[in-house]
Design a protein around this motif. Structure first.
Motif, PDB file in Angstrom:
ATOM      1  N   ARG A 107       0.861  -1.177   0.000  1.00 42.56           N
ATOM      2  CA  ARG A 107       0.000   0.000   0.000  1.00 42.56           C
ATOM      3  C   ARG A 107       0.897   1.226   0.000  1.00 42.56           C
ATOM      4  O   ARG A 107       2.124   1.125   0.139  1.00 42.56           O
ATOM      5  CB  ARG A 107      -0.875  -0.018   1.266  1.00 42.56           C
ATOM      6  N   ARG A 108       0.293   2.380  -0.124  1.00 45.30           N
ATOM      7  CA  ARG A 108       1.112   3.581  -0.053  1.00 45.30           C
ATOM      8  C   ARG A 108       1.699   3.698   1.349  1.00 45.30           C
ATOM      9  O   ARG A 108       0.959   3.605   2.350  1.00 45.30           O
ATOM     10  CB  ARG A 108       0.267   4.814  -0.349  1.00 45.30           C
ATOM     11  N   HIS A 113       3.665   6.163   3.814  1.00 44.29           N
ATOM     12  CA  HIS A 113       4.109   7.535   4.014  1.00 44.29           C
ATOM     13  C   HIS A 113       4.721   7.607   5.403  1.00 44.29           C
ATOM     14  O   HIS A 113       4.160   7.102   6.362  1.00 44.29           O
ATOM     15  CB  HIS A 113       2.913   8.492   3.919  1.00 44.29           C
ATOM     16  N   GLN A 123       7.295  10.008   8.233  1.00 41.80           N
ATOM     17  CA  GLN A 123       8.003  11.243   8.588  1.00 41.80           C
ATOM     18  C   GLN A 123       8.815  10.951   9.835  1.00 41.80           C
ATOM     19  O   GLN A 123       8.378  10.152  10.672  1.00 41.80           O
ATOM     20  CB  GLN A 123       6.988  12.334   8.939  1.00 41.80           C
ATOM     21  N   ARG A 129      11.198  12.803  13.119  1.00 42.17           N
ATOM     22  CA  ARG A 129      11.334  14.029  13.899  1.00 42.17           C
ATOM     23  C   ARG A 129      10.034  14.839  13.806  1.00 42.17           C
ATOM     24  O   ARG A 129      10.004  15.954  13.336  1.00 42.17           O
ATOM     25  CB  ARG A 129      12.542  14.844  13.402  1.00 42.17           C
ATOM     26  N   THR A 130       9.018  14.252  14.258  1.00 43.58           N
ATOM     27  CA  THR A 130       7.744  14.954  14.255  1.00 43.58           C
ATOM     28  C   THR A 130       7.501  15.632  15.585  1.00 43.58           C
ATOM     29  O   THR A 130       6.672  16.527  15.696  1.00 43.58           O
ATOM     30  CB  THR A 130       6.598  13.984  14.001  1.00 43.58           C
ATOM     31  N   GLN A 131       8.184  15.190  16.614  1.00 52.62           N
ATOM     32  CA  GLN A 131       7.999  15.752  17.940  1.00 52.62           C
ATOM     33  C   GLN A 131       9.338  16.301  18.396  1.00 52.62           C
ATOM     34  O   GLN A 131      10.233  15.518  18.739  1.00 52.62           O
ATOM     35  CB  GLN A 131       7.582  14.642  18.918  1.00 52.62           C
ATOM     36  N   ALA A 132       9.478  17.584  18.387  1.00 52.53           N
ATOM     37  CA  ALA A 132      10.786  18.148  18.682  1.00 52.53           C
ATOM     38  C   ALA A 132      11.226  17.866  20.113  1.00 52.53           C
ATOM     39  O   ALA A 132      12.416  17.711  20.386  1.00 52.53           O
ATOM     40  CB  ALA A 132      10.759  19.652  18.426  1.00 52.53           C
ATOM     41  N   TYR A 176       6.277   9.285  12.429  1.00 55.70           N
ATOM     42  CA  TYR A 176       4.867   9.102  12.105  1.00 55.70           C
ATOM     43  C   TYR A 176       4.832   8.265  10.841  1.00 55.70           C
ATOM     44  O   TYR A 176       5.568   8.536   9.884  1.00 55.70           O
ATOM     45  CB  TYR A 176       4.196  10.455  11.880  1.00 55.70           C
ATOM     46  N   GLU A 197       2.406   5.914   7.989  1.00 59.49           N
ATOM     47  CA  GLU A 197       1.131   5.423   7.470  1.00 59.49           C
ATOM     48  C   GLU A 197       1.410   4.280   6.517  1.00 59.49           C
ATOM     49  O   GLU A 197       2.260   4.399   5.631  1.00 59.49           O
ATOM     50  CB  GLU A 197       0.409   6.516   6.674  1.00 59.49           C
ATOM     51  N   GLY A 222      -1.085   2.568   4.148  1.00 58.99           N
ATOM     52  CA  GLY A 222      -2.493   2.645   3.787  1.00 58.99           C
ATOM     53  C   GLY A 222      -3.217   3.453   4.843  1.00 58.99           C
ATOM     54  O   GLY A 222      -2.768   4.547   5.197  1.00 58.99           O
ATOM     55  N   HIS A 223      -4.276   2.910   5.367  1.00 58.41           N
ATOM     56  CA  HIS A 223      -5.015   3.627   6.395  1.00 58.41           C
ATOM     57  C   HIS A 223      -4.600   3.253   7.808  1.00 58.41           C
ATOM     58  O   HIS A 223      -5.261   3.616   8.756  1.00 58.41           O
ATOM     59  CB  HIS A 223      -6.521   3.412   6.216  1.00 58.41           C
ATOM     60  N   MET A 251       2.013   6.529  15.396  1.00 60.50           N
ATOM     61  CA  MET A 251       3.108   7.449  15.655  1.00 60.50           C
ATOM     62  C   MET A 251       3.920   6.933  16.815  1.00 60.50           C
ATOM     63  O   MET A 251       3.449   6.159  17.641  1.00 60.50           O
ATOM     64  CB  MET A 251       2.591   8.864  15.861  1.00 60.50           C
ATOM     65  N   LYS A 304      15.145  13.485   5.120  1.00 58.71           N
ATOM     66  CA  LYS A 304      15.103  14.338   6.310  1.00 58.71           C
ATOM     67  C   LYS A 304      16.501  14.908   6.598  1.00 58.71           C
ATOM     68  O   LYS A 304      16.654  16.099   6.899  1.00 58.71           O
ATOM     69  CB  LYS A 304      14.593  13.518   7.496  1.00 58.71           C
TER      70      LYS A 304
END
Lengths: 986, 273
Positions: free
Chosen positions: B24-25, B27, B29, B31-34, B41, B43, B45-46, B50, B251
């Motif tokens: 599935r896709r 996605h 990220q 370093r989402t929480q400094a 984080y 994903e 699919g659905h 985190m 990143k």
């Protein structure tokens, strides 16, 4: 500070990802919002062999095999589309005319769109499964195009657009894409892509878009042999047939409150009774109430209002203008409701289109005639006092099962078709569909809500594969509620300690001998069917100096071994009777007693309860007495053996002589009985012959009647009547007796009318005597079986005999109609019937052999016993018959024989044939006669059915016909049954 | 209601339009929480999760440890990997509360903890604890795989030395155990519907090697089909590693560009434009 929030535009995949959002409501009323990803792609092929581009990018499975292309490069053309065409039907087209698509003469090269498949699946699983079957067939060339996953054909629902409109648009979009896509191929003749729909709006829009589109009827007319296919298109062509489901709409009317019903019944406005379903028509029930001479008819699903066969219900009589005749049509639930979907919560109204149609025919018929006298009062169910639900044996309707459920452990809803045709199909939720398909299963009904067309139930357990002997036998026992588990230890503890070594004590001082007469010197013998192990009765006769005869009937003294109120007695009273199946016997008492200690086996001493008469040579009773005794049977004959010896004049020993005496006396007794008006009734009886090694059935024989049988029967009747008098005399309030009520005259109306019309014979039913006499006159000189046929049919008009406690009825009600006896009980088979055991105890008390046990004096207790054994007795008979039917079916397996049969019931769309050779009756439906179903004219006045069209026959009631008897396995249900095909009429 | 998984054989398309070997896709990220030492984080699919990593740090006061002395950490002088998984009540269709002691959650925690402990160089941090908090925001199948991937990313972000990425993915088969279809295709990356209807397993590998770090299979499936499923699962893990690696590199490049970090040793070969 980083943020998780991101803009979706940055995603390169964005264009090809969509999601499907839909809302579904669960059973409990919760609304769930489901979001699913949808990946849109451009590599879904068009599957046309013309298209080179798609073939290059055809997807492969993990092994690298591409899926073959199905749509032909040179599809057939029609008058309007000479270049050939591919069909793209919409959901309605499949819903309304699936049969059409299954035709072999047309409907090739069909593109089934994913959206259509999805819609179809929601509407009707059986149709969906049929369509999937079509896509798997190689020569039909059906291709499933996943339009919802192809980027170019995927569309988003617009604001304010209904789901149906959006789906219709998706279909048009796919058609447009296909046409454009095919145009790009460099083929010489580009096939037209034709949308098939019955929705006018959709067609109009398609034409506006410049797409080729036509309705089913238009399309079929273009075909070469279109005319006869036109019949298969349903008539309801007015626009879209999609009815939106109205939420919270109840399908059935509400029941009255209990107090309202009670006051209604008391006031005579409502009536209470047991609901019975017609075995030939699941939409017709009847209920017998005291206020009406004829039973009340309950027609249609709405009037039946969730009542199940056997429920105690309260009904309200409908106004006279709605009174109807009982149906002359066979309506089978399986055939009518086969396309229903168990999953969806009942879309549409309560009465489906098909059901309405089936009933419609009925109404037409009743309206066209002016038969005042025939109409029967009709009623509707307004409440249920007591459900009589039990566990039902059935099997899963294979067509109601979705593909995924067949494999997975996902919970799924399926239909269970009960073995008993009178029970509606049951909705069942289960996770183990895959394991249960093809099995006999036990289910119970849990509830039947107002909002659900079918009752819901749950799975209890699996009995094993369909058609295996073990599973079918157990199914039978369960279906008739026969207790077949081994006896528990507490019961076995009640047996004599000595076990098989138990003997009649040698010393006459033993307490066992108290008040027992020593009859060991008498020449007693027993006559029973071959292989009988539980010998209940033995007989003797000897001349007396006075010229009279002393005749004794000796019955196994079971009450000596089974003491009142111990565990064994309780168990026996629950079982009520021994059940005889073709290959199995379910005993009421443990084997040790039944086949050894109580059984009056030859050459050994046994306790007995004897009835001794002094009879004149004319078989008049001079005096009689009852005594407990010890006997020693000289011989155990079979009926056949005894008959041979009696007929053989060279046999002159004392035993045979005394049998001859008994024979002579029995004939006189029988004559007396007949003079008194006893009926000689009949039921088709057959015997299944088994191979001794494998106990597989090999042949079916009709039972022969021998004189020795009636010999035993007469003396048993005599003993029963004598005992009945004695115990009634001793216990006027609590004697356990058996009665057979006179059948209401109306029961014979139909038969009498049939005889009058067809044969010019009169059936008089004023008394049993008159009936017996008129039955004797019902003969057809050319057809000896005709008389038996009438007797069989007359038997079915009778009431069932029943046990009762003498205090509950007035003396005139004691009468046994069939035997024409004032009073009657069962005394002679205590090993296999509990009633006889009670009679033994009462008789023992009556002759002051022992003190009266409270249990045989308490009226409440006896009434409960009677009620139970009445039910058990009937169930045992039904189970026995069903077992024979099963084995007859097995014996016929793989054979096809032509047999003579007689038409015993006739409907407007079929008739019932009885084949005496196998004792089976089966329905021959018109649609089995020829394909397509011939049209028929049914004349209810003369009971004649005339068909025309594809096959022309004329049959009438009582007619002798030749039928081809085969066994057939119903592919959808996995049930094997006898099937009759009509060959010719005589 | 859409079709179910049995429709696969009609056109080799899965319920969501994927082919058998497609992920599935994904996605992700980092370093989402400094404020945290490491965070991510992810994903699939659905399925949305985190992750926040704190540590390695001195363990806080621990309850239930007999003897008290000796500090915290795992046995044998290595860092303890403490994983906590919180499944949000709103993450699935039915709003359901999973308590702290929920058996399935406990099992997820143990599995993730064991898998990471084997890859992280925990021996460098004796008597300390690496605490990994995972939050499930949305569920649509392959939950364990998503959690492992998110935890790996967060650990990378936290700068904890590790042998390689621990990357996970699920694999299934197009027909069920009962159907016993030998020609069934293996499937990659199952969504919720497929997970419910078909046999599936979760596999995690150590980076691009074929070394399996986690293998969980809770459904019945013929052993003959298992091999194919496993092979597909492992190749899926390799694909996931590529994606995660790309996320980390992107990143890093971004941070260098912004000047958050200096271009140092070992980053030379990275193209920074």
């Amino acid at each position: 500070m980083a943020s998780i929030k991101r803009s979706l535009d940055s995603d390169p995949l964005q264009a090809s990802i969509s999601s499907k959002v839909y809302v579904r409501s669960t059973k409990s009323g919760k609304v769930q919002k489901i979001v699913r990803e949808v990946y849109l792609r451009q590599d879904i092929p068009c599957s046309s062999k013309l298209c080179r581009t798609c073939q290059k990018m055809a997807p492969t499975d993990s092994a690298g095999r591409p899926i073959p292309f199905v749509l032909s490069e040179a599809p057939a053309g029609t008058s309007v589309y000479p270049n050939g065409h591919y069909l793209v039907p919409d959901t309605n087209a499949f819903l309304s005319a699936m049969d059409l698509f299954e035709q072999s003469s047309a409907f090739y090269d069909v593109v089934v769109l994913q959206i259509v498949l999805e819609e179809l699946r929601n509407r009707s699983l059986p149709l969906y499964n049929r369509l999937i079957g079509l896509t798997k067939s190689e020569d039909k060339r059906f291709y499933v195009f996943f339009n919802e996953f192809r980027l170019e054909t995927y569309i988003n629902r617009l604001e304010g657009e209904s789901v149906n409109d959006r789906n219709d648009r998706a279909v048009r979009q796919a058609v447009a894409w296909y046409s454009e896509h095919l145009a790009r191929t460099s083929a010489g003749k580009v096939p037209t892509v034709v949308m098939l729909s019955n929705d006018r709006e959709n067609l109009k829009k398609a034409k506006k878009q410049g797409l080729a589109a036509c309705s089913l009827a238009e399309y079929v007319r273009q075909l070469k042999d279109g005319e006869h296919l036109l019949d298969m298109i349903p008539e309801t062509e007015d626009g879209d047939m999609i009815k939106e489901k109205k939420p919270n709409e109840f399908l059935y009317p509400e029941y009255f409150s209990m107090s309202k019903m009670m006051t209604g019944v008391k006031g005579g406005v409502l009536h209470q009774g047991t609901f019975n379903v017609s075995p030939y028509n699941y939409l017709e029930g009847s209920i017998r109430v005291p206020a009406f001479p004829k039973s009340l008819l309950i027609l249609g699903r709405e009037n039946i209002n969730r009542a199940v066969d056997g429920d105690l219900v309260v009904v309200e009589v409908l106004p006279k203008d709605q009174w109807k005749e009982p149906s002359t049509q066979v309506i089978e639930e399986e055939a009518v409701t086969k396309d229903e979907n168990p999953d969806t919560e009942e879309a549409g109204g309560l009465v489906t289109e098909r059901e309405r149609k089936a009933l419609q025919e009925e109404v037409k018929r009743t309206h066209s005639k002016t038969t005042e006298g025939h109409a029967q009062p009709t009623a509707k169910v307004v409440g249920v006092i007591k459900r009589n639900w039990r566990q039902y044996v059935g099997h899963i309707d294979q067509t109601s099962v979705s593909q995924s459920a067949q494999q997975g452990r996902k919970q799924d809803t399926v239909f269970v078709i009960p073995m008993d045709k009178k029970i509606p199909k049951i909705r069942l939720r289960t996770r183990q569909v895959a394991e249960l398909i093809g099995k006999r299963i036990l289910v119970t009904i849990d509830a039947w809500d107002r909002g659900s067309r079918h009752p819901t139930g749950h799975f209890v357990r699996s009995l094993g594969e369909l058609e295996t002997k073990a599973a079918e036998t157990e199914a039978l026992l369960l279906e008739y509620d026969v207790q077949y588990r081994p006896f528990p230890k507490t019961v076995l503890d009640c047996l004599p300690k000595e076990g098989h070594d138990w003997k009649v004590p040698a010393s006459m001082d033993d307490p066992g001998w108290r008040d027992r007469e020593d009859l060991r010197h008498l020449g007693i013998c027993s006559i029973d069917p071959i292989g009988c192990q539980d010998i209940d009765d033995a007989l003797h006769a000897r001349p007396l100096p006075s010229g009279n005869y002393e005749v004794g009937v000796h019955i196994a003294d079971v009450s000596h071994f089974v003491r009142p109120n111990n565990a064994m007695d309780m168990e026996a009273s629950i079982r009520g009777t021994t059940v005889y199946l073709v290959d199995k016997r379910i005993d009421m008492l443990p084997m040790l007693l039944g086949t050894d200690l109580c059984s009056l086996k030859p050459y050994v001493e046994r306790y007995a309860f004897s009835v001794l008469w002094e009879l004149t040579p004319d078989a008049d009773i001079v005096n009689m007495r009852f005594t407990k005794s010890v006997i020693k049977s000289r011989e155990a004959f079979s009926y056949e053996q005894a008959q041979l010896k009696v007929d053989d004049a060279s046999q002159q020993d004392d035993l045979i002589k005394s049998i001859r005496v008994l024979m002579a006396l029995s004939k006189k007794l029988k004559q007396k009985r007949m003079d008194a008006g006893a009926l000689s009734l009949s039921s088709p009886e057959v015997k299944v012959q088994m191979e001794s090694e494998t106990s597989d059935p090999i042949d079916v024989k009709t039972k022969q009647h021998l004189d020795t049988m009636s010999l035993v029967e007469e003396f048993m009747l005599l003993a029963n009547v004598s005992v009945a008098r004695k115990i009634y005399e001793a216990f006027p309030q609590t004697a356990l007796l058996r009665r057979h009520g006179a059948p209401p005259k109306t029961n014979f109306d139909e038969l009498a009318n049939q005889l009058r019309v067809k044969k010019g014979l009169e059936l008089s039913v004023e008394s049993s005597r008159a009936l017996a006499d008129s039955l004797d006159t019902c003969v057809d000189p050319k057809e000896p079986f005709f008389n038996t046929l009438i007797r069989i049919m007359a038997t079915r008009c009778m009431m069932a005999a029943e046990y009762f406690c003498s205090g509950t009825q007035a003396y005139p009600e004691f009468r046994h109609y069939g035997l024409a006896s004032e009073i009657y009980t069962h005394f002679t088979s205590p090993i296999r019937r509990y009633a006889d055991l009670v009679a033994h105890r009462q008789l023992a008390a009556a002759i002051e052999y022992e003190a009266v046990h409270p249990s045989v004096r308490s009226r409440g207790r006896l009434e409960a016993v009677c009620k139970n054994i009445n039910v058990r007795h009937r169930n045992a008979q039904l189970a026995g018959r069903a077992s024979i039917a099963f084995y007859v079916g097995q014996a016929l397996r793989g054979k096809a024989t032509q047999e003579d049969g007689f038409i015993m019931k006739i409907f407007s769309n079929g008739f019932v044939v009885l084949v005496p050779r196998f004792g089976i009756e089966s329905l021959v439906r018109l649609r089995d006669l020829a394909e397509p179903e011939p049209t028929a004219e049914y004349d209810a006045e003369t009971y004649t059915l005339t068909t025309s069209g594809s096959r022309e026959i004329k049959v009438e009631l009582f007619q002798k016909v030749k039928v081809l008897v085969t066994d057939q396995k119903d592919e959808t249900t996995g049930k094997r049954g006898v099937k009759m095909e009509f060959v010719k009429a005589y | 209601m859409p079709l179910d998984t049995s429709a696969y054989s009609l056109a080799l398309l899965r319920v969501d339009g994927r082919r058998w070997n497609e992920l599935r896709r994904v996605h992700a990220q980092i370093r989402t929480q400094a404020a945290a030492d490491g965070s991510s984080y992810l994903e699939m699919g659905h399925t949305k999760v985190m992750c926040v990593v704190n540590g390695p740090s001195e363990p806080g006061p621990r309850r239930g440890t007999a003897g008290g002395g000796g500090g915290g950490g795992g046995p044998g002088g290595v860092a303890e990997v403490a994983v906590s998984v919180v499944v949000a009540g709103f993450s699935s269709v039915d709003r359901k509360r999973r308590g702290r002691g929920d058996k399935r959650t406990l099992e997820l925690q143990t599995t993730i903890s064991n898998a990471l402990a084997a890859s992280l160089h925990t021996h460098l941090y004796p008597h300390s604890t690496i605490s990994i908090s995972l939050h499930v925001l949305s569920q649509d199948g392959s939950l364990l795989a998503a959690l492992i991937n998110a935890a790996t990313l967060a650990c990378v972000d936290a700068g904890i030395p590790m042998t390689d990425y621990v990357v996970a993915c699920t694999a299934g088969s197009t027909s069920t155990y009962a159907a016993n279809d030998e020609t069934a295709d293996p499937l990659l990356d199952l969504n919720h519907q497929e997970e419910q209807e078909l046999p599936s397993l979760t596999v995690a590998t150590l980076g691009e090697t074929d070394r399996v770090a986690v293998l969980v299979c809770e459904s019945r499936v013929q052993a003959s089909r298992l091999e194919g499923m496993l092979a597909v699962g492992v190749s899926g893990c390799h694909q996931v590693r590529e994606i995660l690696d790309q996320v980390v590199r992107d990143k890093g490049r971004h941070m260098i560009k912004e000047g958050t970090v200096e271009k140092g040793m070992g980053v030379e070969e990275m193209e920074v434009d």
